[in-house]
Design a protein around this motif. Structure first.
Motif, short mmCIF file in Angstrom:
data_model
loop_
_atom_site.label_atom_id
_atom_site.label_comp_id
_atom_site.label_asym_id
_atom_site.label_seq_id
_atom_site.Cartn_x
_atom_site.Cartn_y
_atom_site.Cartn_z
N THR A 142 6.69 1.70 -13.05
CA THR A 142 5.86 0.55 -13.40
C THR A 142 6.26 0.01 -14.77
OG1 THR A 142 4.01 1.40 -12.10
CG2 THR A 142 3.50 -0.25 -13.78
N PRO A 158 -2.75 -6.48 -7.23
CA PRO A 158 -2.72 -5.08 -6.78
C PRO A 158 -3.70 -4.89 -5.62
CG PRO A 158 -2.87 -5.20 -9.17
CD PRO A 158 -3.06 -6.60 -8.67
N THR A 164 5.08 -2.62 -10.35
CA THR A 164 5.86 -1.49 -9.84
C THR A 164 7.00 -2.03 -9.00
OG1 THR A 164 3.92 -0.05 -9.79
CG2 THR A 164 5.81 0.61 -8.46
N SER A 167 0.80 -4.61 -9.39
CA SER A 167 1.39 -5.33 -8.27
C SER A 167 2.71 -4.66 -7.90
CB SER A 167 1.61 -6.81 -8.64
OG SER A 167 0.37 -7.45 -8.89
N THR A 168 3.20 -4.93 -6.69
CA THR A 168 4.40 -4.25 -6.19
C THR A 168 5.47 -5.26 -5.81
OG1 THR A 168 3.08 -2.41 -5.35
CG2 THR A 168 5.31 -2.64 -4.48
N THR A 219 0.81 -1.22 0.00
CA THR A 219 0.00 0.00 0.00
C THR A 219 0.83 1.25 0.00
OG1 THR A 219 -0.07 0.01 2.42
CG2 THR A 219 -1.84 -1.18 1.28
N GLN A 269 -4.95 0.46 -6.46
CA GLN A 269 -3.75 0.43 -7.29
C GLN A 269 -4.00 -0.44 -8.52
OE1 GLN A 269 -0.49 -0.84 -4.78
NE2 GLN A 269 -0.22 1.21 -3.93
N THR A 270 -3.28 -0.14 -9.59
CA THR A 270 -3.46 -0.87 -10.84
C THR A 270 -2.29 -1.81 -11.13
OG1 THR A 270 -2.44 0.95 -12.09
CG2 THR A 270 -4.84 0.98 -11.83
#
Length: 343
Positions: A106, A173, A62, A180-181, A24, A177-178
């Motif tokens: 991203t 995500p 991202t 994944s991190t 987040t 958010q659009t």
């Protein structure tokens, strides 16, 4: 009475909370200290291969990059200034195509990548750092790194460290958010050029066969830094004949251990014999022994030599130890010291 699992439950809750915080953005990866790393000095070795399993990943990703000193994780680096991270896709592990760079950006992962992302970390000109691949690939730090190597990924004529990253089972995500991190922790070393001490000459050596002499060389590497040594050489003056026992003579090398003189390549020269021990086949950063000193660590790294002689008469042998190392720009430097061993 059964033992309580409360500490394990609490730890699990904390780990989950941290992972949610990363996703987040509520927690900055840069703010976390993950213990004091050992630095993974010595020869850099990839992790044991683990098959990639799980749900395939394709879509937006991202990548948040965190740079730290492998020998002091409180010391941060700056992405784009101290080190540069670039992302690639490859379908064969040989040909690479750039898909992005930097931190917080991203990138698009397509299904043809088979859930694999490649990343390189390079040191710009003028920056005195080395990438620390074994430390970076520590599974406690980056469990998604499957492998690493050293090759010219971007075809610019210079080799760089690459990391192979498994994206399977990436979390979806989070709300709002659009993409994944992925948090990618990259450790590196400060460059610490070595110095050698100058032990006293050894005099009054007996003329009997098999006399043991001990030379205590010491390599000094500054705290929180590393020196990648790719070659150790010992040169011994040889006026007329070999007056030492090669089989019983050895050098104790940091991170490597005792190496007999018989394991060194021998080259007979005009007035001396040169013994050469190479860490790898080439003088490159992947074929080097990274001698490191941690924060508050002992900067002295002994390299003692047991030199067994068979002197006769007024013999005087000059024994020279030379360390050959690499610089962050992948140039070479060396330091030497000579000790006289006299009858």
């Amino acid at each position: 009475m059964a033992k309580s699992n409360t500490p394990l439950i609490v730890l699990g809750i904390v780990v989950v909370a941290v992972l949610i915080g990363f996703g987040t953005g509520a927690i900055s990866p840069q703010s976390l200290n993950i213990g004091q790393p050992a630095g993974n000095g010595g020869v850099q070795v990839p992790p044991a291969g683990v098959p990639s399993t799980g749900n395939e990943f394709a879509g937006q990703l991202t990548v948040n990059v965190v740079h730290r000193n492998a020998l002091d994780n409180a010391e941060a680096r700056i992405e784009g200034t101290n080190l540069v991270t670039t992302y690639y896709k490859s379908f064969d592990g040989v040909n690479f195509f750039t898909i992005g760079s930097g931190t917080g950006n991203t990138i698009s992962i397509d299904s043809a990548q088979d859930s694999i992302l490649y990343a390189t970390s390079t040191v710009p000109s003028g920056q005195d750092f080395f990438v620390a691949p074994s430390s970076t690939a520590d599974q406690n730090l980056n469990p998604r790194i499957m492998d690493f190597g050293f090759m010219d990924v971007n075809s610019d004529g210079s080799r760089e460290w690459w990391f192979k990253i498994d994206l399977r089972d990436m979390p979806n995500p989070v709300a709002g958010q659009t993409a994944s991190t992925l948090s990618l922790f990259i450790n590196s070393y400060d460059y610490g050029a070595s110095t050698l001490n100058a032990p006293a000459n050894i005099t009054g050596v007996g003329t009997a066969s098999g006399v043991q002499n001990f030379i205590r060389w010491e390599q000094n590497v500054a705290q929180k830094s590393a020196d990648p040594v790719y070659e150790y050489t010992i040169s011994i003056d040889n006026a007329s004949e070999e007056k030492w026992d090669r089989g019983q003579t050895n050098l104790d090398i940091p991170n490597i251990g005792l190496v007999s003189l018989t394991e060194f390549d021998e080259q007979i020269q005009t007035s001396s014999i040169l013994y050469r021990f190479k860490v790898g086949t080439t003088a490159t950063l992947d074929n080097a022994n990274y001698v490191t000193t941690a924060q508050n660590g002992n900067t002295v790294h002994p390299i003692p030599m047991k030199f067994v002689t068979n002197l006769a008469g007024a013999d005087d042998l000059g024994v020279t130890l030379t360390l050959k190392s690499l610089t962050p720009s992948q140039g070479t430097v060396s330091v030497s010291d000579t000790v006289q061993v006299q009858e």
